[in-house]
Design an enzyme around this catalytic site. Structure first.
Site: not given
Ligand code: NAD
Length: 244
Positions: A36, A191, A150, A121
């Site tokens: 951002r 942010s 894979c 995350h």
């Protein structure tokens, strides 16, 4: 700013249960763009907005396009830890900092030496087969073209939390526990607009909530101390054990 720096130094010197909560702004001084800021990924033009590309549905429906963006923009191999990562790792070693809770997926806190890192995350360094669960490192993603597969034929997915996916329970539990017991919560380079991660800072009930950011955030009013600037430059001025 001098007054704020002095107070931050005083609080850090007195702390032995500090927790750091950070985001993409911690790594911009390492050359990784955030989302951002003015030169962040949200201001750049793609066929789809980044939050669309980095979503669970997009990954399933347009896996090749996802990987084109992901390899190009989310993986930055030349990035090295900056003074913010280094200072936090040093404070952990000195017994002042208990944990880093990060929204970042770049692994730079560990590269700097931090041991207790809750990656809310996920991480670009972990990848797994969606069929058999076999784990793959980052090299596998980098050294393949198109959609990485894979040996069993399944699609390999980065172990990162895409929009529309839930956070790992154990990681969340560890992060909340650390934040709850912190004597100082330092928030930086975020942010505070990505949920549920941003809401975790509400678990801090102490009176030393420090916010270090280039721009304003919705939580500025809740902070006991605010420093506006580059987090690497600000933390580089801090000492762990003694006052200046
Ligand atoms: P964001 O892009 O929404 O916000 C970044 C914030 O950091 C902004 O408020 C900006 O003003 C501030 N900032 C930028 N550079 C700074 C600096 N040097 N010092 C202090 N502040 C600085 O990032 P977010 O809040 O982390 O949320 C975005 C999501 O993007 C997260 O979920 C994260 O996983 C993901 N992301 C991660 C990386 C990475 O791993 N390095 C990079 C881009 C995006």
């Amino acid at each position: 700013m001098e007054k704020e720096l002095e107070l931050l130094q005083e609080w850090i010197s007195q702390s032995d249960r500090m927790v750091f909560f950070g985001g993409a702004g911690v790594s911009t001084e390492s050359g990784i763009p955030d989302f951002r800021s003015e030169d962040g990924l949200y201001r750049q033009q793609y066929a789809f907005p980044p939050e669309t590309i980095l979503s669970h549905d997009f990954f399933l429906e347009q896996t090749e396009e996802f990987y084109r963006f992901y390899r190009d923009k989310m993986i930055c191999l030349s990035a090295k830890p900056n003074p913010a990562h280094e200072k936090l790792a040093q404070w952990e070693k000195e017994g002042k900092l208990r944990a880093v809770v990060t929204q970042n997926i770049d692994g730079l806190h560990q590269a700097a030496g931090s041991k207790c890192v809750y990656e809310l995350h996920g991480s670009i360094h972990r990848n797994y087969c969606m069929e058999c669960g076999k784990f793959y490192d980052l090299e596998t993603i980098l050294h393949t073209d198109g959609v990485p597969r894979c040996r069993c034929g399944g699609i390999i997915k980065p172990d990162v939390v895409l929009y529309g996916e839930t956070l790992d329970d154990n990681t969340v539990a560890g992060a909340l526990e650390a934040i709850r017991h912190a004597d100082l919560l330092m928030i930086g380079g975020t942010s505070l607009s990505v949920y549920p991660a941003a809401s975790f800072i509400r678990y801090y009930s102490g009176s030393r909530l420090v916010l270090i950011n280039k721009g304003k955030t919705p939580y500025d009013v809740s902070a006991n101390l605010r420093l506006y600037g580059k987090i690497g430059e600000i933390l580089a001025k801090m000492n762990g054990l003694k006052s200046f």
